[in-house]
Design a protein around this motif. Structure first.
Motif, PDB file in Angstrom:
ATOM      1  N   SER A 144       1.169   4.452  -3.240  1.00  0.00           N
ATOM      2  CA  SER A 144       0.103   4.451  -4.904  1.00  0.00           C
ATOM      3  C   SER A 144      -0.749   5.608  -4.611  1.00  0.00           C
ATOM      4  CB  SER A 144      -0.603   3.141  -4.479  1.00  0.00           C
ATOM      5  OG  SER A 144      -1.527   3.081  -5.485  1.00  0.00           O
ATOM      6  N   ALA A 145      -1.502   6.097  -3.180  1.00  0.00           N
ATOM      7  CA  ALA A 145      -2.667   6.788  -3.122  1.00  0.00           C
ATOM      8  C   ALA A 145      -1.538   8.476  -4.143  1.00  0.00           C
ATOM      9  CB  ALA A 145      -2.896   7.089  -1.771  1.00  0.00           C
ATOM     10  N   LEU A 146      -0.443   8.583  -3.172  1.00  0.00           N
ATOM     11  CA  LEU A 146       0.558   9.518  -4.128  1.00  0.00           C
ATOM     12  C   LEU A 146       0.484  10.006  -5.023  1.00  0.00           C
ATOM     13  CD1 LEU A 146       3.602  10.995  -1.376  1.00  0.00           C
ATOM     14  CD2 LEU A 146       3.717  10.278  -3.841  1.00  0.00           C
ATOM     15  N   LEU A 147       1.010   8.788  -5.463  1.00  0.00           N
ATOM     16  CA  LEU A 147       1.277   8.256  -6.813  1.00  0.00           C
ATOM     17  C   LEU A 147       0.363   9.035  -7.710  1.00  0.00           C
ATOM     18  CD1 LEU A 147       2.921   8.232  -9.635  1.00  0.00           C
ATOM     19  CD2 LEU A 147       2.905   5.512  -9.053  1.00  0.00           C
ATOM     20  N   SER A 148      -1.131   8.464  -7.349  1.00  0.00           N
ATOM     21  CA  SER A 148      -2.339   8.456  -8.559  1.00  0.00           C
ATOM     22  C   SER A 148      -2.637  10.190  -7.631  1.00  0.00           C
ATOM     23  CB  SER A 148      -3.595   7.751  -7.368  1.00  0.00           C
ATOM     24  OG  SER A 148      -4.564   7.956  -8.078  1.00  0.00           O
TER      25      SER A 148
ATOM     26  N   THR B 147       3.871  -4.906   2.139  1.00  0.00           N
ATOM     27  CA  THR B 147       3.080  -4.106   3.517  1.00  0.00           C
ATOM     28  C   THR B 147       3.680  -4.395   3.947  1.00  0.00           C
ATOM     29  OG1 THR B 147       1.235  -6.193   3.717  1.00  0.00           O
ATOM     30  CG2 THR B 147       0.692  -4.900   1.465  1.00  0.00           C
ATOM     31  N   ALA B 148       2.813  -4.032   6.088  1.00  0.00           N
ATOM     32  CA  ALA B 148       4.275  -4.362   7.276  1.00  0.00           C
ATOM     33  C   ALA B 148       3.667  -5.629   7.181  1.00  0.00           C
ATOM     34  CB  ALA B 148       3.340  -2.965   8.130  1.00  0.00           C
ATOM     35  N   ASP B 149       2.994  -6.711   6.948  1.00  0.00           N
ATOM     36  CA  ASP B 149       2.565  -7.932   7.367  1.00  0.00           C
ATOM     37  C   ASP B 149       3.383  -8.860   6.416  1.00  0.00           C
ATOM     38  OD1 ASP B 149       1.316  -7.466   5.604  1.00  0.00           O
ATOM     39  OD2 ASP B 149      -0.768  -8.198   7.112  1.00  0.00           O
ATOM     40  N   ASN B 150       4.040  -8.170   5.360  1.00  0.00           N
ATOM     41  CA  ASN B 150       4.444  -9.087   3.755  1.00  0.00           C
ATOM     42  C   ASN B 150       3.907  -9.589   3.168  1.00  0.00           C
ATOM     43  OD1 ASN B 150       7.417  -8.033   4.773  1.00  0.00           O
ATOM     44  ND2 ASN B 150       7.766  -9.382   6.312  1.00  0.00           N
ATOM     45  N   LYS B 151       2.205  -9.315   2.638  1.00  0.00           N
ATOM     46  CA  LYS B 151       1.625  -9.490   2.008  1.00  0.00           C
ATOM     47  C   LYS B 151       1.795  -8.679   0.742  1.00  0.00           C
ATOM     48  CE  LYS B 151       0.080 -12.085   4.313  1.00  0.00           C
ATOM     49  NZ  LYS B 151       0.087 -13.662   4.360  1.00  0.00           N
ATOM     50  N   PRO B 152       2.329  -9.296  -0.524  1.00  0.00           N
ATOM     51  CA  PRO B 152       1.933  -8.417  -1.973  1.00  0.00           C
ATOM     52  C   PRO B 152       1.043  -7.351  -2.188  1.00  0.00           C
ATOM     53  CG  PRO B 152       2.095 -11.091  -2.060  1.00  0.00           C
ATOM     54  CD  PRO B 152       1.834 -11.065  -0.665  1.00  0.00           C
ATOM     55  N   PHE B 153       1.910  -6.532  -2.710  1.00  0.00           N
ATOM     56  CA  PHE B 153       0.495  -5.479  -2.940  1.00  0.00           C
ATOM     57  C   PHE B 153       1.098  -4.336  -4.167  1.00  0.00           C
ATOM     58  CE2 PHE B 153      -0.434  -0.687  -3.357  1.00  0.00           C
ATOM     59  CZ  PHE B 153      -1.440  -0.084  -3.868  1.00  0.00           C
ATOM     60  N   LEU B 154      -0.016  -5.104  -5.036  1.00  0.00           N
ATOM     61  CA  LEU B 154       0.210  -4.607  -6.700  1.00  0.00           C
ATOM     62  C   LEU B 154      -1.104  -3.603  -7.379  1.00  0.00           C
ATOM     63  CD1 LEU B 154       0.688  -7.986  -8.100  1.00  0.00           C
ATOM     64  CD2 LEU B 154       2.360  -6.238  -7.594  1.00  0.00           C
ATOM     65  N   SER B 155      -0.522  -2.632  -7.532  1.00  0.00           N
ATOM     66  CA  SER B 155      -1.587  -1.629  -8.455  1.00  0.00           C
ATOM     67  C   SER B 155      -0.869  -0.899  -9.763  1.00  0.00           C
ATOM     68  CB  SER B 155      -1.589  -0.525  -7.292  1.00  0.00           C
ATOM     69  OG  SER B 155      -0.722   0.774  -7.316  1.00  0.00           O
ATOM     70  N   GLY B 156      -1.369  -0.234 -10.262  1.00  0.00           N
ATOM     71  CA  GLY B 156      -1.502   0.542 -11.782  1.00  0.00           C
ATOM     72  C   GLY B 156      -2.071   1.376 -12.167  1.00  0.00           C
TER      73      GLY B 156
ATOM     74  N   ILE C 144      -3.685  10.402 -16.479  1.00  0.00           N
ATOM     75  CA  ILE C 144      -4.363  10.834 -15.186  1.00  0.00           C
ATOM     76  C   ILE C 144      -4.415  10.153 -13.603  1.00  0.00           C
ATOM     77  CG2 ILE C 144      -5.187  11.854 -16.826  1.00  0.00           C
ATOM     78  CD1 ILE C 144      -8.313  10.748 -16.034  1.00  0.00           C
ATOM     79  N   GLY C 145      -4.185   8.354 -13.170  1.00  0.00           N
ATOM     80  CA  GLY C 145      -3.723   8.318 -12.132  1.00  0.00           C
ATOM     81  C   GLY C 145      -4.778   7.512 -11.617  1.00  0.00           C
ATOM     82  N   ALA C 146      -5.915   7.292 -12.491  1.00  0.00           N
ATOM     83  CA  ALA C 146      -6.708   6.838 -11.963  1.00  0.00           C
ATOM     84  C   ALA C 146      -6.069   5.450 -11.508  1.00  0.00           C
ATOM     85  CB  ALA C 146      -8.110   5.810 -12.930  1.00  0.00           C
ATOM     86  N   PRO C 147      -6.369   4.482 -10.441  1.00  0.00           N
ATOM     87  CA  PRO C 147      -5.800   3.072 -10.110  1.00  0.00           C
ATOM     88  C   PRO C 147      -6.420   1.872 -10.175  1.00  0.00           C
ATOM     89  CG  PRO C 147      -6.361   3.918  -7.911  1.00  0.00           C
ATOM     90  CD  PRO C 147      -7.297   5.006  -9.439  1.00  0.00           C
ATOM     91  N   VAL C 148      -5.950   0.988 -10.771  1.00  0.00           N
ATOM     92  CA  VAL C 148      -5.983  -0.957 -10.364  1.00  0.00           C
ATOM     93  C   VAL C 148      -5.530  -1.087  -9.382  1.00  0.00           C
ATOM     94  CG1 VAL C 148      -5.038  -0.905 -12.611  1.00  0.00           C
ATOM     95  CG2 VAL C 148      -7.663  -2.189 -12.068  1.00  0.00           C
ATOM     96  N   PHE C 149      -6.199  -1.648  -8.421  1.00  0.00           N
ATOM     97  CA  PHE C 149      -5.562  -3.095  -8.008  1.00  0.00           C
ATOM     98  C   PHE C 149      -5.420  -4.605  -7.897  1.00  0.00           C
ATOM     99  CE2 PHE C 149      -6.953   0.843  -5.889  1.00  0.00           C
ATOM    100  CZ  PHE C 149      -5.571   1.460  -5.003  1.00  0.00           C
ATOM    101  N   GLY C 150      -4.432  -5.431  -7.801  1.00  0.00           N
ATOM    102  CA  GLY C 150      -4.307  -6.619  -8.258  1.00  0.00           C
ATOM    103  C   GLY C 150      -4.336  -7.373  -7.122  1.00  0.00           C
ATOM    104  N   SER C 151      -4.475  -8.594  -7.620  1.00  0.00           N
ATOM    105  CA  SER C 151      -4.247  -9.460  -5.961  1.00  0.00           C
ATOM    106  C   SER C 151      -2.866 -10.612  -7.092  1.00  0.00           C
ATOM    107  CB  SER C 151      -5.336 -10.497  -5.896  1.00  0.00           C
ATOM    108  OG  SER C 151      -6.011 -11.048  -6.916  1.00  0.00           O
ATOM    109  N   ASP C 152      -2.776 -10.210  -8.351  1.00  0.00           N
ATOM    110  CA  ASP C 152      -2.121 -11.492  -9.391  1.00  0.00           C
ATOM    111  C   ASP C 152      -1.161 -11.150  -9.869  1.00  0.00           C
ATOM    112  OD1 ASP C 152      -3.763 -10.731 -11.485  1.00  0.00           O
ATOM    113  OD2 ASP C 152      -4.868 -12.070 -11.284  1.00  0.00           O
ATOM    114  N   PHE C 153      -1.522 -10.394 -10.820  1.00  0.00           N
ATOM    115  CA  PHE C 153      -0.614  -9.526 -11.528  1.00  0.00           C
ATOM    116  C   PHE C 153      -0.681  -8.250 -12.553  1.00  0.00           C
ATOM    117  CE2 PHE C 153      -2.595 -12.593 -14.518  1.00  0.00           C
ATOM    118  CZ  PHE C 153      -2.745 -11.700 -15.789  1.00  0.00           C
ATOM    119  N   VAL C 154       0.031  -7.142 -12.672  1.00  0.00           N
ATOM    120  CA  VAL C 154      -0.427  -5.599 -13.099  1.00  0.00           C
ATOM    121  C   VAL C 154       0.695  -5.975 -14.587  1.00  0.00           C
ATOM    122  CG1 VAL C 154      -0.519  -3.639 -13.240  1.00  0.00           C
ATOM    123  CG2 VAL C 154      -1.400  -4.960 -10.958  1.00  0.00           C
TER     124      VAL C 154
END
Length: 222
Positions: free
Chosen positions: A106-110, A131-140, A144-154
């Motif tokens: 996500s950081a690379l893409l941003s 993630t490494a401990d199998n937890k969901p990771f979501l970002s949009g 121009i790469g300004a990120p937003v991180f979600g815990s439910d949906f993007v």
């Protein structure tokens, strides 16, 4: 007759000149979190404004076994960014001798998008992975790469208002993979049915620690 002339005038002189380049080819993507799983889906339409060119245009791309990225926007830039991401991820794997993690990707893409901020790639990415401990990771991100991180949906695409409404109505925390697939499918199909420049089928990926389940859906072909 007067009705057809008014429609022609509205489309060609009022609507199309104000259409964003991000809407030119159409498209919709949703990423949603479940219980130790994550799903990402997209429609399959490729258009040139209101003309449908193809109904099998892929907008979700595999990065690793536990990481996928969805791209909406201008079709040519979607393909270019996908190829550039493949190159960057291969270089990362060679240098680090390991697969890229969702947070690092996500950081690379941003960064990749922000590098071109004065002449940007016309696409809005959605990242979904485990993630490494199998937890969901979501970002949009925006173009121009300004990120937003979600815990439910993007969501991303030409019908984001519809997608947000459907996801807020149907999303529930800690869904199992089968339930997550049903919710993702219903959210996407219901949203694109009310959008003239997306739809024509869908592709759903459910990412679990054991593997990826991919299913192709049929929808209205009009």
């Amino acid at each position: 007759n007067k009705t057809s002339f008014r429609y022609y005038y509205y489309i060609n002189y009022l609507y199309l000149p104000n259409m964003s380049i991000l809407e030119y080819n159409g498209g919709a993507v949703i990423a949603m979190a479940g219980k130790n799983c994550v799903g990402i889906c997209s429609d399959l339409r490729l258009g040139a404004q209101f003309q449908t060119v193809s109904r099998d245009f892929k907008k979700v791309f595999k990065v690793t076994d536990k990481l996928y990225v969805g791209l909406t926007g201008l079709a040519t830039d979607i393909l270019s960014v996908d190829q550039l991401l493949q190159f960057r991820c291969n270089m990362y794997k060679l240098r680090e001798n390991r697969e890229i993690k969702p947070e690092a990707f996500s950081a690379l893409l941003s960064t990749l998008l922000y590098e071109k901020r004065f002449g940007p790639w016309f696409c809005e990415p959605v990242v979904a992975g485990l993630t490494a401990d199998n937890k969901p990771f979501l970002s949009g991100m925006d173009l121009i790469g300004a990120p937003v991180f979600g815990s439910d949906f993007v969501v991303s695409g030409t019908c984001t208002a519809n997608l947000h409404g459907m996801c807020e109505s149907l999303y529930r925390p800690d869904m199992e993979p089968e339930e997550l697939f049903e919710v993702l499918a219903q959210c996407l199909l219901a949203a694109v049915d009310r959008d003239a420049i997306s739809g024509w089928g869908a592709l759903v990926h459910i990412i679990t620690p054991e593997g990826v389940i991919t299913k192709k859906l049929r929808s209205r072909q009009d």
